[in-house]
Design a protein around this motif. Structure first.
Motif, PDB file in Angstrom:
ATOM      1  N   SER A 188      25.478   3.227   0.449  1.00  0.00           N
ATOM      2  CA  SER A 188      26.463   2.595  -0.185  1.00  0.00           C
ATOM      3  C   SER A 188      26.409   3.196  -1.777  1.00  0.00           C
ATOM      4  O   SER A 188      26.711   2.236  -2.683  1.00  0.00           O
ATOM      5  CB  SER A 188      25.955   1.184   0.133  1.00  0.00           C
ATOM      6  OG  SER A 188      24.258   1.405  -1.016  1.00  0.00           O
ATOM      7  N   GLN A 189      25.087   4.133  -1.511  1.00  0.00           N
ATOM      8  CA  GLN A 189      25.116   4.124  -3.612  1.00  0.00           C
ATOM      9  C   GLN A 189      25.951   5.583  -3.711  1.00  0.00           C
ATOM     10  O   GLN A 189      25.087   6.264  -4.423  1.00  0.00           O
ATOM     11  CB  GLN A 189      23.514   4.783  -3.056  1.00  0.00           C
ATOM     12  CG  GLN A 189      22.339   3.086  -2.834  1.00  0.00           C
ATOM     13  CD  GLN A 189      21.055   3.531  -2.600  1.00  0.00           C
ATOM     14  OE1 GLN A 189      20.831   4.550  -2.448  1.00  0.00           O
ATOM     15  NE2 GLN A 189      20.698   2.837  -3.057  1.00  0.00           N
ATOM     16  N   PRO A 245      30.611   0.985   2.335  1.00  0.00           N
ATOM     17  CA  PRO A 245      28.920   0.749   1.586  1.00  0.00           C
ATOM     18  C   PRO A 245      28.216   0.296   2.607  1.00  0.00           C
ATOM     19  O   PRO A 245      27.924  -1.148   2.107  1.00  0.00           O
ATOM     20  CB  PRO A 245      29.908  -0.136   0.755  1.00  0.00           C
ATOM     21  CG  PRO A 245      30.621  -0.895   0.835  1.00  0.00           C
ATOM     22  CD  PRO A 245      31.300   0.132   2.016  1.00  0.00           C
ATOM     23  N   ILE A 246      28.032   0.646   3.592  1.00  0.00           N
ATOM     24  CA  ILE A 246      26.532   0.268   4.387  1.00  0.00           C
ATOM     25  C   ILE A 246      25.499   0.639   3.992  1.00  0.00           C
ATOM     26  O   ILE A 246      24.669   0.954   3.754  1.00  0.00           O
ATOM     27  CB  ILE A 246      26.658   0.768   5.359  1.00  0.00           C
ATOM     28  CG1 ILE A 246      28.150   0.539   6.102  1.00  0.00           C
ATOM     29  CG2 ILE A 246      25.612   0.429   6.449  1.00  0.00           C
ATOM     30  CD1 ILE A 246      27.842   1.460   7.599  1.00  0.00           C
ATOM     31  N   VAL A 247      24.555  -0.885   3.029  1.00  0.00           N
ATOM     32  CA  VAL A 247      23.272  -0.728   2.686  1.00  0.00           C
ATOM     33  C   VAL A 247      22.038  -0.367   3.592  1.00  0.00           C
ATOM     34  O   VAL A 247      22.231  -1.190   4.504  1.00  0.00           O
ATOM     35  CB  VAL A 247      23.055  -2.330   1.945  1.00  0.00           C
ATOM     36  CG1 VAL A 247      21.849  -2.551   1.901  1.00  0.00           C
ATOM     37  CG2 VAL A 247      24.322  -2.434   1.229  1.00  0.00           C
ATOM     38  N   SER A 287      28.751   6.924   7.141  1.00  0.00           N
ATOM     39  CA  SER A 287      29.812   5.709   7.675  1.00  0.00           C
ATOM     40  C   SER A 287      31.143   6.991   8.259  1.00  0.00           C
ATOM     41  O   SER A 287      31.025   7.630   7.169  1.00  0.00           O
ATOM     42  CB  SER A 287      30.463   5.218   6.521  1.00  0.00           C
ATOM     43  OG  SER A 287      31.358   3.832   6.754  1.00  0.00           O
TER      44      SER A 287
END
Length: 257
Positions: free
Chosen positions: A90-91, A240-242, A247
């Protein structure tokens, strides 16, 4: 005319072509399979919730079941122990998601040897012909392996000695991660490492060095043969998987024609 207006017109006219580099996601999409006792990712699967029936008379939708590292996907630095303190998926910086791409084509060599390894000397020869690798860009490694993507068996290409797929040498992986200006490395195979990389020093050198240097990986790419050696722009769209280590992603290339 503004830059974005000119860009939109170039897309409309075909002066800029959008090339899809993504493997379609379905149950037959090849995945990485690890030996026991290691845990494995799940295959992609749809679970139907309703389809114009009593569960939902006017709509069709599904749950999806998949791993982070299924099909065409982005590897984040925290995917590997050497990058465990690095960013999650996500970053990823916007400057990494949209960035220039260089393509090195070693498909002829891989056609002769499925265990072929990219070396620093190959990249030096490429730069002597095409100029420096793009600062903050991607290196895409064409091997012709996409032709094997129809079945798990062909794609993994394993025998009693293990998988036989192309990759990079340990020294080349270190050079890409630590000495090149690149932000990431993309391949047509199921993972960024060669099939034999478990026996390298260090094991799985591409993951070891790239993730440790907070670089990014892309796998299971297609249509690299439609890209020029230089000049394309890569567009990578992961979820954007925290906290996620990667992904599935839609990966596009913008090519001036």
């Amino acid at each position: 005319m503004s830059v974005l207006t000119a860009f939109a017109e170039a897309l409309r006219s075909g002066a800029v072509e959008v090339v899809d580099l993504t493997t379609p996601l379905q149950e037959s999409t090849p995945i990485l399979e690890l030996p026991e006792p290691f845990a494995n990712t799940s295959r992609f699967r749809l679970e139907e919730l309703s389809r114009y029936d009593d569960r939902g008379p006017a709509w069709y939708w599904n749950d999806i079941h998949t791993g982070e590292h299924t099909g065409t996907h982005l590897d984040a630095p925290n995917h590997w122990v050497t990058g465990r303190e690095g960013p999650d998926v996500s970053q990823v910086p916007m400057s990494t998601l949209v960035a220039p791409a260089a393509v090195i084509d070693m498909s002829a060599e891989v056609g002769q040897d499925p265990d072929f390894l990219l070396e620093v000397a190959h990249l030096e020869a490429w730069q002597a012909e095409h100029g420096p690798l793009p600062d903050g860009g991607w290196l895409l490694y064409r091997t012709g392996w996409e032709a094997r993507g129809g079945t798990q068996e062909e794609f993994v290409n394993a025998d009693e000695a293990g998988p036989h797929t192309p990759g990079v040498s340990a020294e080349c992986a270190r050079w890409i991660a630590q000495e090149s200006p690149l932000t990431g490395f993309g391949v047509e195979t199921v993972g960024t490492d060669a099939g034999a990389a478990g026996g390298f020093d260090p094991p799985f050198s591409c993951h070891h060095y790239l993730m440790g240097a907070h670089r990014w990986g892309l796998t299971s790419l297609r249509n690299l043969g439609r890209l020029p050696a230089t000049g394309a722009v890569l567009v990578v769209s992961p979820l954007p998987i925290v906290g996620g280590s990667g992904s599935p992603a839609r990966v596009l290339a913008l090519v001036e024609r």
